[in-house]
Design an enzyme around this catalytic site. Structure first.
Site, PDB file in Angstrom:
ATOM      1  CE1 TYR A 738      -3.074   2.981   0.377  1.00 20.57           C
ATOM      2  CE2 TYR A 738      -3.539   2.331   2.636  1.00 20.57           C
ATOM      3  CZ  TYR A 738      -3.769   3.169   1.567  1.00 20.57           C
ATOM      4  OH  TYR A 738      -4.684   4.177   1.657  1.00 20.57           O
ATOM      5  CB  SER A 739       1.069   4.293  -0.095  1.00 15.07           C
ATOM      6  OG  SER A 739       1.668   5.559  -0.277  1.00 15.07           O
ATOM      7  CE1 TYR A 740       9.211   4.780   2.036  1.00 14.60           C
ATOM      8  CE2 TYR A 740       8.749   2.622   2.997  1.00 14.60           C
ATOM      9  CZ  TYR A 740       9.635   3.655   2.721  1.00 14.60           C
ATOM     10  OH  TYR A 740      10.947   3.559   3.137  1.00 14.60           O
TER      11      TYR A 740
END
Length: 931
Positions: A738-740
């Site tokens: 998720y994201s990063y």
């Protein structure tokens, strides 16, 4: 004044000052209710209706809307909101804990209710996982506060008396629900008749303690109190059932005159009053207000009801306060009443009470089983009904309507009954084979089908399973019994206990009631020429005691096994925690020990919070237990160790990044890598939908005492790769970040491939491959603010405003401002002190600093990119985000990337209002990759 539809009733009552209130007790509370006037109800419903009308494509007039909510106030408000919007409310029943039964039920409702809309809460979205037919919408995601006054008043008032007012779901005696049509005219006719049954005093109130999916709650109490312009009181069933004397407290407190109590609950009231003896006088109840306790839904034991009536008379209740009776959803609830209980039944020496005579608006008859003629007095036959309060049919179910009505228009109830010489009805059982336990009807066939699923229970021989209910001697309600043919050797006590536990678990998921489980020999389970077991013969043999020897042998063998295999507490802390787990969550004591996982018992996030608070209170802790502590320590033994570590009693365990969010499933596990805040709570709701595979999350280092955050990406990747290989030694692998976390998942995936492992699925949750420019924009203060709105401590807009306000501020000043403006309830829920938030922000900042010089290299076999609205600082639109940034994954994937458009924005894509749609897309992507 005569009303043509329910909307006009609500508006008229709401405009009348002092017409009554809706008094609701929240869960786990029987002392401090919230009160709303009928005028406030109308206002709330108007706002909610406006929110629905703003989504005309989802809530067009005439569409059936499934209302799947738990609390009474929410259910009532949205029932009226749907009505005011011109849609048809259908009150959803609780969904089975058995995934197969739950999905089958939802798929059936899709057809029966003609592809309905669905309203629920964010916390309950996961219950709709595993199917794609019904798409629920969380009511929290609907805007109810910005409507112009003129538009609030623009509600639907044009329903005709014969139009559908509400659909109530009832399973009857089959595994498929039917939708009972209740029209406006039928409801008003029933309300007028019910209100004439027993004269009630002025300034009275009605008491309900069941969910609003039951006709007793919505019609007997809510609509009838509204019709009578009196108060109505709603309390949670679990709180009343666990504390029966609270029922009488509430009757006394609110001057309740009309309520209901099935036989099993009357038995609990009796036990509570008799158990307290004369001490109950100290309660000083005044029950002179209480005129009418309707009691039906199951057979009423005369001695039980008579004893309760006598006990209640001590406090001023009339001798005839209990009215045994009969009713169905199809008759708008209770419709046949015995108003002379218990005198009539005691005088006649009846073991089970008469259900009495019909109220105005209903006519009954009993016809013979053989030739369907009118049965003479005392002869048992089929109970049939007619009259204006009777429903006209089931919604979209012509087959059920044809079977349910006679050629001359009488409704076949499916119950066996007789009429005595005074014209009173006596229920004699059911022509259909449904089971009624604690007043709720269940299908034995549904349970048998679930048990006989091939390979599901190794110790059971399929097609030799029989489920039935039995009324034990001296008991107050029926119990469920399951007999089966074992495939294990008679002396294999381990297999015997394991099989019994598996059977009990499936039956409990279907009914909420623990069954009696009994293995029998093949000679005792003879089949007919058509290959069927005779449920009637087996039940009769069971009740005659013919299986007594089998029961004794089975009981002793299982007791011996439990005593030798149960993992007992090793110290006082484990002993206390085990008791709290079992009591707080109502877990089966003989199935749950210090090594059992909470997640294996299907515990929800709300129940985790309940358990957390119970532990803190009962153990007298001076600090909050973070929710994550329970998530990563889901057994009594693990939690005890974690709490001891908190006190520094012994050395903390070595850091382990793996959090098991879903412990079961046959398909390849899914590994989820944390976002830039390092925590994995964001994945908790998503994991509930992925019931066919284990779900692991990787949590950053630095949260626990003595842990230092990671310093390099290489260190993180090496640690996570090792953790994955320990838990899943062989591929194929499925990873997502998720994201990063996408960056870390990409790097871990490359390491797996370099060691010869197959990474069949790699998911990017809204992150492009190039991130260093964004990482360089973030300082400590930005990390703190991002963490704050990621954790829902404040809105994203407010965090953006604070970023400007805090220019040049010290870390201490920034923290103080965030703590002052944060949602205080959310801080308590997450156990976030200033020190804890500082530590978390420091960890997030450390992760961000590692990536300021990150450049992706090499490639992965394939990648699936799930994209949504980007951060405002990242791109101006979703289209630009996709075309200029996310599309760059094509340079780092050996196969063309697959792009999946999902709802929400960067920090809400897995939030309550979007997670249902996201999981559907994710499951499809996993299937497409063959994993």
């Amino acid at each position: 004044m005569a009303f043509t539809n329910l909307t006009l009733l609500l508006e008229a009552v709401a405009d009348q000052e002092g017409s009554g209130n809706i008094i609701c007790y929240p869960p786990q509370n029987t002392t401090k209710p919230k009160s709303y006037s009928y005028h406030q109800l109308l206002q709330a419903a108007q706002k909610a209706s406006w929110a629905l009308r703003c989504k005309q494509e989802v809530f067009p007039r005439g569409r059936v809307i499934l209302i799947h909510l738990d609390t009474h106030w929410e259910s009532i408000v949205w029932f009226w909101a749907v009505t005011l919007a011109g849609c048809i409310p259908a009150m959803s029943t609780s969904l089975s804990n058995n995934p197969t039964a739950r999905i089958s039920h939802l798929e059936h409702l899709t057809t029966t209710l003609k592809h309905p809309g669905c309203l629920t809460t964010a916390a309950k979205l996961s219950e709709f996982g595993g199917q794609d037919d019904i798409t629920p919408i969380a009511v929290e995601s609907l805007d109810m506060d910005n409507a112009p006054i003129a538009e609030l008043l623009d509600v639907y008032r044009d329903a005709k008396p014969a139009d559908i007012a509400i659909l109530m779901l009832t399973s009857g005696s089959t595994s498929h629900a039917k939708a009972v049509i209740l029209t406006h005219k039928q409801i008003f006719t029933a309300l007028a008749s019910k209100y004439k049954v027993v004269p009630l005093p002025d300034e009275t109130s009605f008491l309900n303690w069941v969910r609003c999916d039951h006709v007793a709650a919505i019609l007997e109490i809510h609509l009838q109190a509204l019709f009578a312009r009196q108060d109505q009181v709603h309390v949670q069933a679990a709180d009343i059932l666990s504390h029966p004397l609270a029922f009488l407290d509430i009757v006394n407190r609110h001057r309740v005159s009309r309520t209901f109590a099935p036989n099993f609950f009357l038995a609990r009231i009796r036990a509570a009053l008799e158990g307290h003896g004369d001490r109950c006088i100290a309660y000083n109840w005044d029950l002179t207000c209480l005129r009418y306790i309707a009691s039906g839904g199951e057979a009423n034991v005369t001695k039980t009801g008579a004893a309760v009536a006598k006990l209640l008379a001590r406090y001023g209740a009339p001798e005839t306060v209990i009215a045994t009776g009969f009713g169905m959803t199809e008759t708008c609830g209770g419709a046949i009443y015995n108003l002379d209980f218990p005198r009539y039944d005691l005088d006649r020496g009846l073991e089970f009470a008469s259900t009495g005579k019909c109220m105005p608006g209903l006519i009954m008859r009993v016809t013979t089983v053989a030739d369907h003629t009118i049965a003479p007095t005392g002869v048992v036959g089929n109970l049939e009904l007619t009259g204006p309060i009777l429903f006209e049919g089931y919604f979209n179910n012509s087959a059920a309507n044809e079977q349910s009505f006679t050629s001359d228009g009488w409704f076949r109830t499916g119950d066996l009954a007789s009429m005595d010489d005074q014209g009173n009805l006596h229920m004699m059982g059911r022509a259909k084979e449904a089971m009624i336990v604690n007043g709720v009807k269940y299908s034995p066939q549904e349970i048998e089908t679930a048990l006989d699923e091939p390979g599901k229970i190794p110790g059971l021989v399929p097609s030799f399973t029989c489920c039935f209910s039995s009324f034990p001697a001296g008991g107050d309600t029926e119990v469920i019994c399951v007999v089966y043919l074992p495939s294990y050797a008679p002396d294999d006590s381990t297999a015997r206990a394991t099989t019994a536990d598996a059977i009990a678990k499936i039956a409990m998921m279907s009914t909420g009631s623990r069954p009696q489980v009994l293995p029998l020999e093949r000679s005792q389970l003879q089949k007919s020429a058509l290959g069927k077991l005779s449920r009637t013969k087996i039940k009769m043999a069971f009740e005659r005691g013919e299986y007594g020897t089998n029961q004794e042998i089975n009981s002793q063998a299982i007791k011996l096994h439990r005593a030798t295999s149960h993992v007992h507490p090793a110290n006082e802390l484990e002993k206390h925690l085990l008791t709290l787990f079992i009591e707080s969550l109502d877990l089966p004591e003989d199935e749950f020990d210090v090594r059992s996982s909470l997640f294996d018992m299907g515990v929800t996030s709300v129940e985790l919070i309940k358990l957390k608070k119970s532990i803190e209170e009962k153990l007298g802790l001076s600090y909050e237990i973070p929710i994550i502590t329970l998530m990563v320590n889901p057994t009594v033994r693990d939690l005890a160790s974690a709490l001891e570590d908190q006190h520094g009693h012994h050395k903390r365990d070595e850091y382990n990044p793996v959090v098991t969010l879903q412990a079961h499933g046959d398909r390849a596990p899914l590994w989820l890598v944390h976002p830039g805040v390092g925590e994995v709570l964001v994945f908790l709701n998503l994991a509930k939908f992925l019931v066919d595979r284990k779900v692991y999350a990787l949590r950053a280092r630095g949260f626990n005492e003595g842990e230092q955050p990671f310093e390099t990406i290489t260190e993180v990747v090496s640690t996570y790769h090792a953790a994955i290989k320990r838990n899943q030694p062989r591929g194929p692998y499925a990873l997502a970040g998720y994201s990063y976390g996408t960056m870390l998942a990409f790097e871990v995936g490359k390491v797996l491939e370099s060691h010869g492992d197959e990474v069949r699925f790699l998911g990017s949750f809204n992150l492009p491959p190039h991130i260093k420019s964004r990482m360089r924009q973030l300082d400590y203060k930005e990390c703190l603010l991002h963490l704050s709105y990621f954790l829902d401590l404040m809105t994203e807009d407010r965090a953006r405003e604070l970023a400007a306000e805090l220019q040049g501020a010290t870390r201490e000043a920034a923290l103080a401002k965030v703590m002052a403006e944060a949602n205080q309830d959310r801080l308590i829920e997450l156990a976030l002190t200033p020190d804890a938030l500082t530590k978390w922000a420091t960890l997030a900042f450390a992760l961000q600093r590692m990536a300021v010089d990150y450049d992706p290299t090499s490639s992965i076999a394939s990648i699936d990119v799930f994209y949504c609205n980007p951060l405002a600082v990242a791109a101006s639109s979703k289209a630009q985000w996709l075309s200029e940034y996310l599309s760059q994954w094509k340079h780092f994937s050996r196969a063309p990337p697959c792009f999946h458009d999902v709802g929400g924005a960067h920090y809400t894509m897995l939030g309550p209002e979007h997670v249902f749609g996201f999981q559907k897309t994710l499951r499809s992507a996993l299937d497409a990759r063959g994993i």
